[in-house]
Design a protein around this motif. Structure first.
Motif, short mmCIF file in Angstrom:
data_model
loop_
_atom_site.label_atom_id
_atom_site.label_comp_id
_atom_site.label_asym_id
_atom_site.label_seq_id
_atom_site.Cartn_x
_atom_site.Cartn_y
_atom_site.Cartn_z
N TYR A 9 41.59 -25.82 57.40
CA TYR A 9 41.43 -24.99 56.21
C TYR A 9 41.94 -25.70 54.96
N THR A 11 43.63 -24.87 51.34
CA THR A 11 44.40 -23.79 50.74
C THR A 11 43.57 -23.05 49.69
N PHE A 13 40.76 -21.43 50.27
CA PHE A 13 39.37 -21.34 50.70
C PHE A 13 39.34 -20.63 52.05
N ASP A 14 38.53 -19.60 52.17
CA ASP A 14 38.57 -18.71 53.34
C ASP A 14 37.90 -19.23 54.60
N TYR A 15 37.20 -20.34 54.52
CA TYR A 15 36.42 -20.81 55.67
C TYR A 15 36.98 -22.11 56.22
N TYR A 42 31.99 -20.98 45.90
CA TYR A 42 33.44 -21.10 45.75
C TYR A 42 33.74 -21.91 44.49
#
Length: 68
Positions: A9, A11, A13-15, A42
């Motif tokens: 991941y 930091t 960023f959700d994916y 994004y």
């Protein structure tokens, strides 16, 4: 989908990297095609570090792919 570890991941960023297939960028806006076919956007706070993370994780830059 493979399970993702915390290091997959970026930091903020959700994916995880293993969910991403391809990306395109315009300024600080990144557009992604996920492996499940979903398109997401994004806005990166640090475009250099974010793009470096993508490249290090082997995510295809659509612009470079078209030039092959």
């Amino acid at each position: 989908m493979d399970t993702a570890s915390e290091t997959d991941y970026f930091t903020g960023f959700d994916y995880p990297a293993n969910a991403l297939l391809k990306f395109n960028t315009c300024g600080d806006l990144f557009t992604f095609l996920l492996k499940d076919g979903t398109v997401i956007h994004y806005t990166a706070g640090d475009t250099y570090l974010f793009k470096k993370w993508l490249v290090c994780n082997g995510i295809t830059d659509i612009r470079l792919e078209k030039n092959k």
